[in-house]
Design a protein around this motif. Structure first.
Motif, short mmCIF file in Angstrom:
data_model
loop_
_atom_site.label_atom_id
_atom_site.label_comp_id
_atom_site.label_asym_id
_atom_site.label_seq_id
_atom_site.Cartn_x
_atom_site.Cartn_y
_atom_site.Cartn_z
N GLN A 36 29.37 -63.37 -20.25
CA GLN A 36 28.20 -64.22 -20.33
C GLN A 36 27.84 -64.89 -21.57
OE1 GLN A 36 26.90 -64.90 -17.18
NE2 GLN A 36 28.55 -63.44 -16.15
N PRO A 37 27.90 -66.24 -21.35
CA PRO A 37 27.62 -66.95 -22.81
C PRO A 37 26.41 -66.47 -23.33
CG PRO A 37 28.58 -68.68 -20.97
CD PRO A 37 28.28 -67.41 -20.48
N GLN A 38 25.39 -66.38 -22.49
CA GLN A 38 24.01 -66.10 -22.97
C GLN A 38 24.15 -64.66 -23.74
OE1 GLN A 38 21.47 -67.96 -23.53
NE2 GLN A 38 19.94 -66.54 -24.26
N ARG A 39 24.85 -63.68 -22.96
CA ARG A 39 24.85 -62.49 -23.45
C ARG A 39 25.56 -62.24 -24.75
NH1 ARG A 39 22.30 -57.76 -23.64
NH2 ARG A 39 23.44 -55.96 -23.53
N LEU A 40 26.57 -63.21 -24.90
CA LEU A 40 27.51 -63.47 -26.13
C LEU A 40 26.62 -63.73 -27.24
CD1 LEU A 40 30.00 -63.48 -27.73
CD2 LEU A 40 30.45 -65.80 -26.92
N LYS A 41 25.63 -64.96 -26.81
CA LYS A 41 24.73 -65.47 -28.08
C LYS A 41 23.92 -64.34 -28.47
CE LYS A 41 21.79 -69.24 -28.86
NZ LYS A 41 21.08 -70.32 -28.10
N ILE A 42 23.50 -63.63 -27.46
CA ILE A 42 22.22 -62.60 -28.08
C ILE A 42 22.97 -61.35 -28.73
CG2 ILE A 42 20.98 -60.60 -26.96
CD1 ILE A 42 20.49 -62.52 -24.56
N LEU A 43 24.24 -60.90 -28.32
CA LEU A 43 24.84 -59.93 -28.98
C LEU A 43 25.29 -60.40 -30.29
CD1 LEU A 43 26.52 -57.99 -26.22
CD2 LEU A 43 24.48 -57.22 -27.47
N SER A 44 26.01 -61.65 -30.39
CA SER A 44 26.35 -62.16 -31.98
C SER A 44 25.34 -62.34 -32.87
CB SER A 44 27.26 -63.29 -31.41
OG SER A 44 26.28 -64.38 -30.87
N GLU A 103 28.42 -71.15 -34.79
CA GLU A 103 28.29 -72.31 -34.28
C GLU A 103 28.98 -72.47 -32.87
OE1 GLU A 103 30.20 -74.75 -37.23
OE2 GLU A 103 28.48 -74.43 -38.52
N ASP A 104 30.08 -71.78 -32.59
CA ASP A 104 30.63 -71.76 -31.30
C ASP A 104 31.09 -70.47 -30.66
OD1 ASP A 104 32.98 -71.00 -32.71
OD2 ASP A 104 33.47 -73.08 -33.06
N ASN A 105 31.83 -70.17 -29.87
CA ASN A 105 32.04 -68.87 -28.98
C ASN A 105 32.88 -68.18 -29.94
OD1 ASN A 105 30.50 -69.63 -26.99
ND2 ASN A 105 32.07 -70.33 -25.66
N ALA A 164 26.29 -52.07 -30.96
CA ALA A 164 27.64 -52.00 -31.00
C ALA A 164 28.16 -51.48 -29.54
CB ALA A 164 28.06 -50.99 -32.07
N HIS A 165 27.35 -50.56 -28.84
CA HIS A 165 27.73 -50.15 -27.55
C HIS A 165 27.73 -51.31 -26.73
CE1 HIS A 165 28.08 -47.38 -24.22
NE2 HIS A 165 27.13 -48.17 -23.72
N ALA A 166 26.75 -52.23 -26.83
CA ALA A 166 26.67 -53.26 -25.72
C ALA A 166 27.98 -54.28 -25.87
CB ALA A 166 25.06 -54.10 -26.00
N ILE A 167 28.17 -54.43 -27.38
CA ILE A 167 29.21 -55.40 -27.39
C ILE A 167 30.53 -54.91 -27.05
CG2 ILE A 167 30.70 -56.24 -29.54
CD1 ILE A 167 28.36 -56.52 -31.34
N GLU A 168 30.66 -53.65 -27.27
CA GLU A 168 32.11 -52.86 -26.67
C GLU A 168 32.18 -52.92 -25.12
OE1 GLU A 168 31.62 -49.08 -28.14
OE2 GLU A 168 32.55 -49.61 -30.12
N THR A 169 31.05 -53.00 -24.35
CA THR A 169 30.83 -52.97 -23.13
C THR A 169 30.82 -54.31 -22.28
OG1 THR A 169 28.47 -52.52 -23.06
CG2 THR A 169 30.17 -50.53 -22.82
N ASP A 170 30.15 -55.34 -23.01
CA ASP A 170 29.68 -56.24 -22.47
C ASP A 170 30.68 -57.73 -23.02
OD1 ASP A 170 28.04 -55.12 -21.04
OD2 ASP A 170 26.28 -55.86 -21.86
#
Length: 1593
Positions: free
Chosen positions: A1432-1440, A1509-1511, A1408-1414
């Motif tokens: 960052q798309p890869q960061r979004l994919k990891i956190l999601s 499936e998507d962003n 949750a902290h990473a999602i809030e900050t990144d």
């Protein structure tokens, strides 16, 4: 002149008045009311049962109203009694005067007055003999109503003498001495004598006080305290401890010493019982101080709750004496309760309810109160409670003595109650009559109801907080009290039982209707309702049976009423409305109420304890009459109103004076008819009329959200059906039960199946309707359900005449013989024996000798045999049925496992003979199907035991193999199988027959398909062994070898040649498999000159191997590999030849599934043969059943041992060499290839060829296969392996979970963690693994569950989302399983939920902290914002992905808490260790709430796993997870299963992923509740923030 009387004596003189001659009778004044009173009074010594038409029944309160005795004889008797008492008193006083005058002697020394005194006392104490005589004389005088003539001073002086004896022993300890020396025992006996004297003094005192004298100085408070102190000390200090002594206790020596004086102790207890009875009389008739009342209450309560012995050997006093003692104490409590209303709460709560936990819960010990009407005993406390309730509802008249008074005119009038003054007015006004009656009975009924409710509520509240297995007995006690009340429900002597049961039923309904009641309370309530409902059914059935056995005498009106009631009861009419039409007849003055009440009045003349029963029943009747009056008044029916008012007037008269104008001739009624009349009244009281509501609640609770409640409701209905089968006539009962047989809970399904079986036994005509439902339950996942279904089906089969139904049942039962559970399979075998074998026992004789000559088939035996055989023949149409039938018949014939094996053998012989007769009877062209089925059935018996067949029977089958056609192929194959297994029973004496069979088989050898060819070759080798002539087979083998060798090395291209080579190779392989030609190698050397020698099997192997090369035509190559496998199976050494191993390696490298299957089939056949050889080597060898003088024709054991030596190491080598390939094939598909590989794995495990841990992952995966054959094999082997090597096997379980995930994802094609069942419920795919583990140690089970949930966890820093399959897919699989596992204990559910919460609380915070900050770029703590706000798309994919995993965990956690009723408080207590693992609540089987939708959480998990499936989906997932975590951490609402639409306001601007300005594309999915729309523009979001803040403020 009369002589002078002696000094100190009294002179009694009588004056006889002569009648006056001047009496004029016309001057007399007549007082009609006084005459009426006197006529109604009962004369002295009158018969206790009067048959006069005008009756007045007196009770103890009216004793003083009795007239002075009349008649010369009675008067003389009374004078004599009084004179005797006065003389005795004078003698006592004269002895006392002499004693006081002569002070030189001690009291009791020898003189003329010594017989009056106890020796050795400082103060004069009357001797025991004098005390007995004095008390008896006083008793007689009181009875003749002359006690008032005894001088008061004399009575006071007697009391003082008695007080000396009381004070002397008031602190005496009469416990048996621990030192059993003779001197100590003598001292103890002396103490008992002194105490006995004091008790007799106490009796005298109490007899005086209860004598009805008015002088206050007689009732000395100090004297009464002395009596109470003496009795209290004796009871509490000695009697109660001695009553509780047992022969087997630690006081055994003391018990034996006291037991020797049982007669003396019994007498002492009898005296104390008499004292208590006198106390009861005194409390009833005289006013005493509150301190005396309290002392008596505590003393009596201690006696009531003493535990009596269960047998005479354990009682110092005798069981019955102790019960009489306790009843006397009970009487004291009841009398105080009646006379002192202000003491009632004290008696109920302080003396009774608070002492209930002292009661024994053992029913035999608890129930020792004998009922007057007989039957089973009840608790004394149950009787006491009912009596107190009845007392509260009884009218208590004021203590006053009516007499003659002067009216205003100076005329004498009879003083009457104010209510009587208006009698004439009441007769003129019916409404006033009923109103007065209502004013009388209403307060009484309210008091009784209040008392009843307080007692029941206390019991229920205590029982709700305890269990039957707990330390406190309240749950058991509630059962016992309920059963006691029901036991006397039909007894007129205990009318309060109905009121107590009514209160209890109301309380139970409140519990069931309550929304927040715990499941334990609901199950208790359902249990109680079932018990109470069965009691009502008992009453109805009793009434119904009474009508069938109706006697000729009795009242016709009552009979008609019973008929009307039963007609209403049996119809579909609701009882409450239907019975209300009978009220007028039921409440009629000469109706059943009157019969019951008059019966009670007559019984009360013998038993005064029935006073409260009479009073309460009278109040009950009066209340019902008043209610009926209100109804009649509304209907304006004058005739009925007159009858009701007449009845009300009579009831009021009885209530006030216990008198009525007319009598019913009770001699015309038998005891049974009286009880039927009373039962009719009880059935029309509220408790019994409540039955419809009770039953509807049970039906409603079958849909309760707790499995225990649903199961208990079904069991309660089962209880009702056992009492009254007519309940089945109610609409929708059976369909409702059938519906519950598909419930999600196995506990409920088991109860439903049990109830269906009960329904069929009660109503056999419904078996066709419900049998299919029960058959479906034979494949239930619950073992108990399967067992119960089989038991019910067996009963149906034995009684049903429907052939199709019996066939369906037979198929279902036979299938269970192959059940995975050993207990189910064993029950199926027993059931088969009971249905198809046991009926023959009486027809074949008792002999257990299987070699006894078969009995002739009688017509009766033929009928029995045909019935059984016809069903078996129809059942074996499927291969699985054949295998199951073979297993059961073989087990029935095994001598080691079945004590009836000899008789079973003879039965099977009879069945075989019957089938052969059927074959002869069905030779027509249209009978081919019957012949084929019969022949197939015979193969099963042949495989089970060849000796079931006779040579003559085998000869009858020869025509079926002569002329082979395509239509007869099935028959041919069956005959060959029979011959293959049964030929060993033949000898060379049947040479011609064997040669003919051999010729026929050889003639058809090249024409047979492959399956039949295998059986034929086996049969041919068996025949050659019997004939000792293998030459013809050798020639065939040589011919095959020659033909094959001719084509070695040259191409085979012509199709006809290919077919010929394939057929030759296959025949060659089978001959190499079944035939042992090693002793005839010379013949082969002659034919093959180039052969260098060795084994014949080696020659065959070397001939076949070249055709296994890759370049050979595929059909030829397949035939060669299969034939090579056949040869190597029985000659395993060739498996290890280098060319064979190379060929196997090449096949596995090619990955050709067909070729790999052939190789695996060869290995499987070899391993299975090895298993059978191991079993033979464990056997003793030889046939233990060979008759004396005979010789076994087959060496068997030596041959197998020789093979075993040759095969050492082959199986181990093959298993270790190809284990990886075998496992890969088994887990690569679900078809026949995988099945063969699975069977190889199972055989490897059974023989222990590899380490168990290596195959655990494969077993865990394979037992989840959708192919039943594969999963059954894997489950069976896994279960066996776990039972033997639990600590080793459990190490591979987590690897097995991962293997299972891959297997389900890649092979089954469904990566979800659960499968949908037919009833819309979900089953975890890992359930087979859990079912095996849960039967093992608790430690392993908890460890596995902990490891599974922790395997979902991840490190947010090192999280890799590019792996395939992804961790998200694995988490989806694991979480789905954890959500729908059928947990065995609540402890496991708590473990899973708390571990899930820890996982989310730990990993979730970082995510949750990473999602809030990144992702959402929330301001840092120092208030600075990130400059670069590009996602960052890869960061979004990891956190999601991380957020999706944790969201699924949270969804599963929330569902489990709702489904199993776990709130935050319970979780907190479990987490901090307040709830221990060994807590009873933790070991209960959890019940899943069916109202918590399983589909919802399943879909939520699936959507979350597939929703990235998507962003935009990824952004939405991140937002939802942060919001979930925020809501839970701030408000803890998610833990309570509540939803909150609080918006997440911490999220700032969310720029576009590409870094460009503009709105995010709207997500196509439906938004979840509480989520925010990420498609809004940043300006809009900024604008909305202040309003949210204001709302919070």
């Amino acid at each position: 002149m009369s002589p002078t009387p002696p000094t100190g004596s009294r002179v009694v003189q009588a004056v006889v008045l002569k009648p006056s001659p001047h009496i004029d009778r016309s001057e007399y004044t007549k007082y009609e009311k006084l005459d009426q009173k006197l006529k109604q009074s009962k004369p002295f010594a009158a018969s206790t049962v009067s048959t006069s038409r005008k009756r007045r029944l007196s009770h103890s309160d009216d004793d003083d109203d009795e007239p002075i005795v009349v008649g010369v004889d009675q008067r003389a008797k009374a004078d004599s009694c009084l004179s005797s008492l006065l003389n005795l008193i004078d003698s006592i006083f004269q002895a006392e005067d002499n004693l006081l005058a002569d002070t030189s002697e001690r009291v009791g020394e020898r003189n003329e007055t010594s017989k009056f005194w106890m020796p050795g006392t400082s103060n004069p104490c009357l001797s025991t003999t004098i005390q007995m005589k004095l008390e008896n004389s006083i008793k007689k005088v009181i009875l003749v109503k002359r006690f008032a003539q005894v001088p008061t001073d004399d009575i006071i002086r007697l009391e003082k003498l008695c007080d000396n004896a009381l004070r002397r022993t008031e602190a005496e300890n009469i416990l048996p001495p621990e030192n059993t020396a003779e001197s100590h025992v003598e001292d103890w006996l002396g103490q008992l004598g002194s105490v006995d004297n004091s008790l007799k003094s106490a009796k005298t005192v109490l007899r005086i006080m209860a004598g009805g004298r008015d002088e206050k100085q007689i009732y000395s408070e100090d004297l009464l305290v002395s009596v109470l102190l003496l009795v209290k000390n004796l009871i509490e200090g000695a009697l109660n401890p001695m009553i509780e002594m047992r022969s087997g206790s630690d006081q055994q020596i003391v018990f034996k010493a006291a037991y020797a004086q049982k007669k003396i102790l019994g007498g002492l207890l009898h005296e104390i019982t008499n004292v208590l009875s006198l106390f009861s009389q005194m409390f009833e008739n005289e006013e005493v101080t509150e301190s005396a009342i309290n002392s008596a209450l505590y003393m009596a309560a201690a006696i009531v709750f003493i535990e009596n012995a269960s047998n005479e050997k354990d009682s110092l006093f005798g069981i019955q004496r102790v019960e009489v003692f306790r009843m006397a104490a009970m009487d004291i409590l009841a009398k105080i309760f009646a006379r002192y209303p202000d003491q009632r709460s004290n008696i109920i709560f302080e003396q009774i309810l608070t002492n209930l936990e002292k009661l024994p819960v053992n029913r035999a010990t608890a129930r020792q109160f004998k009922l007057v009407e007989g039957g089973k005993n009840i608790q004394l406390v149950s009787a006491l409670i009912m009596r107190l309730v009845q007392t509260g509802g009884t009218y208590q008249p004021k203590k006053r003595k009516p007499g003659l008074v002067s009216d205003e005119a100076g005329e004498l009038q009879l003083e009457e109650d104010s209510m009587d003054d208006e009698k004439d007015q009441d007769e003129r006004s019916p409404h006033e009559t009923v109103t007065k009656l209502h004013h009388l009975c209403s307060p009484l009924l309210e008091d009784a109801q209040k008392t009843s409710s307080s007692i029941v509520n206390y019991l229920v509240q205590k029982a709700m907080n305890t269990t039957k297995t707990g330390d406190q007995p309240y749950r058991h006690l509630l059962d016992i009290f309920t059963e006691d009340f029901l036991a006397v429900l039909a007894s007129p002597e205990w009318p309060a039982a109905e009121l107590l049961l009514r209160s209890l039923a109301r309380s139970m309904c409140n519990i069931i209707d309550g929304e927040k009641q715990p499941v334990t309370a609901k199950t208790m309530a359902l249990d109680m309702l079932g018990v109470m409902g069965s009691g009502i059914c008992d009453l109805v059935v009793h009434l119904r049976e009474g009508r069938r056995n109706r006697e000729g005498c009795g009242d016709a009106q009552i009979s008609q009423l019973i008929d009307k009631y039963l007609e209403i009861e049996s119809s579909g009419t609701t009882k409450t409305y239907g019975v209300s039409g009978l009220d007028e007849e039921l409440l009629d003055w000469e109706g059943p109420f009157r019969i019951s009440l008059q019966h009670l009045f007559m019984a009360m003349t013998h038993d005064s304890t029935l006073h409260s029963a009479c009073g309460y029943y009278l109040t009950l009747w009066s209340s019902r009459v008043c209610t009926l009056w209100d109804k009649v008044a509304e209907e304006d029916d004058d005739d009925v109103a007159i009858d009701v008012s007449r009845c009300a007037a009579n009831l009021k008269q009885i209530t006030l004076h216990w008198a009525w104008e007319d009598d019913i001739d009770m001699d015309a009624f038998t005891a049974s008819q009286i009880r039927q009349a009373y039962a009719l009244t009880v059935l029309n009281l509220p408790f019994c009329q409540f039955f419809d509501q009770l039953f509807n609640r049970l039906l409603r609770c079958m849909d309760d959200n707790q499995a225990q409640s649903r199961s208990k409701a079904l069991k309660s209905i089962t209880l009702l059906l056992g009492k009254d089968p007519t309940i089945l006539n109610r609409t929708q009962v059976i369909p409702y039960i059938m519906k519950k047989s598909k419930d999600a809970s196995p506990l409920v399904r088991d109860s439903a199946v049990d109830l269906l079986g009960k329904c069929i036994s009660i109503k056999p005509e419904i078996e066709g309707l419900v049998c299919k439902t029960i058959i479906d339950r034979t494949i239930d996942t619950g073992v108990a359900v399967r067992k119960r279904s089989m038991k019910i089906l067996k009963d149906i089969y034995l009684h049903s005449k429907l052939e199709n139904l019996r066939l369906m049942i037979a198929e279902a039962l036979v299938l269970r013989i192959k059940d995975n559970d050993g207990g189910v399979a064993e029950q199926a075998k027993r059931t088969f024996e009971e249905i198809w074998i046991a009926p023959f026992y009486s027809l074949i004789g008792d002999s257990d000798d299987r070699y006894e000559a078969p009995v002739d088939i009688s017509p009766q035996m033929k009928i029995v045999a045909n019935e059984r055989v016809s069903v078996i023949v129809k059942v074996v149409q499927k291969d699985i049925m054949l295998a199951a039938l073979h297993d059961v018949i073989k087990s029935l014939l095994q001598q080691d496992n079945n004590k009836n094996s000899g008789r079973n053998f003879r039965v099977c012989q009879t069945m075989v003979a019957s089938m052969f007769e059927d074959l002869l009877d069905h030779q027509g062209e249209s009978d081919k199907g019957i012949r084929a089925s019969t022949m197939q059935t015979l193969t099963v018996f042949a495989k089970a035991d060849p000796k079931l067949f006779t040579p003559e029977q085998l000869m009858l089958l020869q025509p079926y193999i002569e002329n082979l056609t395509a239509d007869d192929l099935h028959l041919f194959r069956s005959v060959i199988v029979i011959y293959q297994y049964s030929m060993p029973v033949l000898t060379s004496r049947q040479k011609n027959f064997l040669q003919d069979v051999q010729s026929s088989l050889l003639k058809n050898l090249t024409r047979l398909p492959s399956p039949e060819l295998r059986e034929v070759v086996s049969c041919l080798w068996t025949i050659s062994g019997i004939l000792h002539a293998p030459d013809r087979l050798i020639r065939v083998t040589i011919s095959c070898l020659t033909n094959v060798q001719k084509v070695v090395g040259r191409p085979i291209e012509v199709q006809a040649e290919i077919k010929r080579v394939v057929r030759t190779l296959y025949i060659l392989g089978l001959f190499g498999h079944f035939c042992n030609f090693e002793d005839h190698a010379l013949m082969f050397k002659i034919s093959f000159t180039k052969w260098t020698g060795g084994s014949v099997s080696g020659l065959i192997t070397d001939t076949i191997v070249p055709f296994c090369a890759p370049e050979i035509e595929p059909p030829v190559r397949k035939a060669a590999i299969e034939s090579l496998g056949h040869v190597c199976q029985t000659h395993a050494v060739h498996f290890l030849k280098s060319q064979v191993l190379q060929m196997f390696d090449h096949v596995f490298e090619e990955m050709d599934k067909d070729l790999m299957k052939l190789v695996l089939c060869g290995i499987r056949g070899f391993l299975l043969l090895e298993e059978s050889r191991c079993e033979l080597s464990r056997d003793d060898g030889g046939d233990t059943n060979i008759k004396k003088g005979e010789q076994a024709e087959e060496p068997g054991r030596l041959t197998q041992a020789a093979y075993a030596n040759q095969n050492d190491g082959v199986s181990t080598s093959l298993a270790q060499r190809y284990l990886k390939e075998i496992v890969s094939i088994s887990m690569g598909s679900q078809d026949s290839y995988a099945l063969v590989a699975t069977e190889v794995i199972a055989s490897i495990l059974r023989q222990g060829l590899v380490h168990p841990k290596e195959l655990v992952p494969a077993l865990v995966a394979l037992e989840t296969s959708s192919t039943s054959t594969i999963n059954q094999i894997a489950y069976k082997e896994h279960k066996t392996l776990h039972a033997k090597h639990e600590t080793i096997v459990e190490r591979g379980y987590m690897e097995g979970v991962r293997a299972c995930f891959l297997y389900q994802r890649n092979v089954v094609g469904d990566g979800a963690g659960a499968t949908t069942m037919s009833n819309n419920s979900f089953t975890a795919k890992l359930r087979p693994l859990y079912d095996i583990v849960k039967d093992g140690s608790r430690k392993v089970k908890k460890k596995l569950l902990d490891n599974i949930i922790k395997s979902v966890d991840f490190d947010p820093v090192k999280f890799n989302v590019d792996n395939k399959p992804s961790h998200l897919e694995y988490a989806r699989f694991v979480i789905g399983n954890l959500t729908f596992l059928e947990y065995s204990t609540m402890d496991e559910v708590y473990q899973i939920v708390t571990t899930m919460e820890k996982l989310v609380a730990g990993t979730g915070v970082a995510v949750a902290h990473a999602i809030e900050t990144d992702i959402f770029f929330i301001k840092l703590e120092n208030g600075q914002e990130r400059q670069d706000q590009t996602i960052q798309p890869q960061r979004l994919k990891i956190l999601s992905t991380a957020a999706a995993i944790l969201t699924m965990v949270w969804a599963a956690r929330t569902y489990l808490r709702k489904a199993f009723g776990i709130n935050e408080n319970k979780i907190r207590d479990y987490r901090i260790g307040k709830i221990k693992a060994n807590d009873p609540t933790m070991n209960k089987v959890p019940g899943r709430n069916p109202n918590v939708n399983q589909a919802t959480v399943f879909e939520q998990i699936e959507e979350t796993a597939k929703g990235l499936e998507d962003n935009s989906d990824m952004m939405e997932q991140c937002r939802q997870f942060v919001e979930i975590l925020s809501v839970d951490s701030e408000f803890r609402l998610a833990a309570e299963g509540e939803e909150d639409d609080l918006e997440f306001t911490r999220i700032g601007n969310t720029p576009d992923i590409s870094g460009e300005e503009g709105p995010m594309p709207a997500t196509p999915k439906k938004k979840r509740k509480g989520s925010t729309d990420t498609s809004d523009k940043s300006a809009k979001r900024r604008k909305s923030l202040p309003s949210k803040k204001r709302r919070r403020e």
